[in-house]
Enzyme design. Structure first.
Site, PDB file in Angstrom:
ATOM      1  N   HIS A 218       0.810  -1.215   0.000  1.00 47.39           N
ATOM      2  CA  HIS A 218       0.000   0.000   0.000  1.00 47.39           C
ATOM      3  C   HIS A 218       0.845   1.267   0.000  1.00 47.39           C
ATOM      4  O   HIS A 218       0.406   2.322   0.459  1.00 47.39           O
ATOM      5  CB  HIS A 218      -0.939  -0.002   1.217  1.00 47.39           C
ATOM      6  CG  HIS A 218      -1.921  -1.124   1.215  1.00 47.39           C
ATOM      7  ND1 HIS A 218      -2.624  -1.508   2.337  1.00 47.39           N
ATOM      8  CD2 HIS A 218      -2.319  -1.964   0.224  1.00 47.39           C
ATOM      9  CE1 HIS A 218      -3.410  -2.526   2.042  1.00 47.39           C
ATOM     10  NE2 HIS A 218      -3.241  -2.824   0.770  1.00 47.39           N
TER      11      HIS A 218
ATOM     12  N   GLU B 149      -3.297  -6.373  -9.712  1.00 47.80           N
ATOM     13  CA  GLU B 149      -1.962  -6.122  -9.174  1.00 47.80           C
ATOM     14  C   GLU B 149      -0.974  -7.056  -9.876  1.00 47.80           C
ATOM     15  O   GLU B 149      -1.209  -8.265  -9.962  1.00 47.80           O
ATOM     16  CB  GLU B 149      -1.953  -6.338  -7.653  1.00 47.80           C
ATOM     17  CG  GLU B 149      -2.938  -5.427  -6.939  1.00 47.80           C
ATOM     18  CD  GLU B 149      -3.082  -5.729  -5.457  1.00 47.80           C
ATOM     19  OE1 GLU B 149      -2.270  -6.510  -4.927  1.00 47.80           O
ATOM     20  OE2 GLU B 149      -4.009  -5.192  -4.833  1.00 47.80           O
TER      21      GLU B 149
ATOM     22  N   GLU C 223      -3.545 -13.343  -3.859  1.00 47.04           N
ATOM     23  CA  GLU C 223      -2.529 -12.303  -4.040  1.00 47.04           C
ATOM     24  C   GLU C 223      -1.302 -12.537  -3.153  1.00 47.04           C
ATOM     25  O   GLU C 223      -1.044 -11.763  -2.221  1.00 47.04           O
ATOM     26  CB  GLU C 223      -3.113 -10.916  -3.787  1.00 47.04           C
ATOM     27  CG  GLU C 223      -3.913 -10.753  -2.506  1.00 47.04           C
ATOM     28  CD  GLU C 223      -4.408  -9.330  -2.319  1.00 47.04           C
ATOM     29  OE1 GLU C 223      -3.591  -8.397  -2.366  1.00 47.04           O
ATOM     30  OE2 GLU C 223      -5.622  -9.164  -2.147  1.00 47.04           O
TER      31      GLU C 223
END
Length: 399
Positions: A230, A260, A356
């Site tokens: 982040h 992503e 992820e």
């Protein structure tokens, strides 16, 4: 001049993210849960719950908002600064509270709930100060935390929600391709990020001409800035051989989707390539585990073992995936559907979850940087459907 505590200001036509029967169905399920717990009135205060049950996504700016649900009524409570926009964007009624005197917000809520009732609320969202005011103004016979009840309901997506999430994943792909096209040595992270964000905004406006447009964003990171998932965008200039992290986040009517990917500028060294390929392998293995009946904690342990066998588990920094729906980076979280060791939720058809895996290798070690791939999967009766289209891995992402 009459200065009311609250009033109704309704003008224009209602325009909602979903059809009325979608919200009616959500409220019917909620009311059944309320009845089972003896709750007379529910006072929701979070952006995600208010948006889920009414369609209205508020902009707080220091002001409180609410959705009050009783056996007969569902009423959003909004501040005067918003005029009639909350009514146009909510299913059901809306009351505007004024700031002529302190706590008109709670007086407006009380006009719907009455006093002495058994009141439901969100213990994971309301502040201690606001809970004290709830008790003072509503004088409830008892209070019941409904946060987990609402979260469990949101974890199971309707067909309409899945259609919107599917569209969001396609928009994220558009942003990914736009960023890939923009990448070249000398450009700044912010330049590439803007290219992806702009294309996603345009695509959302094309697909959803009656929506409100806000909150779509990109995190495009390079070099050491890839170490955290982040990390904000910077003005760092890209260099040949840089590791990159492409993160596209379209927001459509309060619903978040994501793409992503790991990339490299022009070339990748041998150590980095080996780490990248290992993370891709973990990503593919993890996706194969997402099916009905799978336990989130067990999926996590199996991916842990996969990485441990390759002496890479020490580079893992967070869980392997999470739910999708009404959430963003500043509101919403279906914490009961995350791929972590402490979550025992069993996957069911209709849930939507990401895979992820991320490895972060510290500076000074071969292949230093953050490696992350992210796909969105719908759990089906037979297994899962991957709705992310942008390719992952070295074949496509050495730019």
């Amino acid at each position: 001049m009459d200065r009311p505590e609250f009033y109704r200001f309704h003008q224009g036509q209602k325009t909602l993210p979903f059809a009325d029967d979608e919200y009616a169905g959500r409220l019917t399920t909620l009311r059944a849960e309320m009845q089972a717990r003896g709750v007379d009135a529910a006072v929701f205060t979070s952006m995600h719950c208010i948006a889920y049950y009414s369609g209205f996504l508020y902009c707080a700016f220091g002001r409180p908002y609410a959705l009050v649900v009783t056996a007969e009524d569902n009423v959003t409570i909004s501040a005067g600064i918003d005029a009639a926009q909350p009514w146009r964007r909510c299913y059901g009624d809306n009351i505007t509270y004024t700031d002529w005197q302190r706590n008109n917000y709670w007086r407006a809520i009380r006009s719907v709930t009455g006093t002495g009732q058994k009141v439901g609320y969100e213990a994971d969202h309301i502040t201690l100060a606001q809970k004290a005011l709830l008790d003072a103004f509503l004088t409830p016979a008892a209070t019941v935390d409904l946060a987990a009840v609402a979260m469990r309901q949101r974890m199971r997506k309707s067909d309409a929600e899945i259609a919107l999430i599917r569209a969001g994943a396609e928009v994220a792909d558009v942003g990914g391709y736009a960023m890939r096209e923009a990448i070249k040595p000398g450009l700044r992270e912010i330049d590439v990020a803007m290219a992806g964000r702009d294309e996603m905004e345009l695509e959302i406006a094309k697909r959803f001409p009656k929506a409100e447009y806000r909150d779509t964003w990109v995190w495009f990171q390079s070099g050491i800035n890839t170490d955290g998932a982040h990390n904000p965008v910077t003005s760092r200039k890209l260099e040949a051989g840089d590791i990159l992290s492409l993160n596209a986040f379209p927001m459509i009517n309060g619903y978040y989707t994501a793409l992503e990917r790991t990339l490299f500028v022009e070339n990748v060294d041998e150590a980095s390539l080996a780490l990248w390929q290992a993370n891709v392998a973990a990503h593919e293995y993890g996706m194969s585990l997402l099916k009905p009946g799978a336990n989130c904690a067990d999926v996590t342990r199996r991916i842990n073992a996969f990485l441990a066998d390759r002496d890479l588990l020490q580079y893992r920094t967070f869980g392997y995936g999470h739910s999708f729906g009404v959430l963003s980076h500043y509101y919403g979280r279906e914490a009961g559907l995350e791929l972590r060791e402490d979550i025992d939720t069993v996957l069911e058809p209709g849930m939507v979850i990401s895979m992820e895996p991320m490895l972060t290798v510290p500076e000074g070690k071969p292949g230093a940087g953050g490696y992350r791939e992210h796909d969105i999967l719908i759990i089906t009766e037979e297994g899962n459907e991957n709705i992310t289209g942008y390719p992952y891995g070295p074949d496509f992402n050495i730019v």
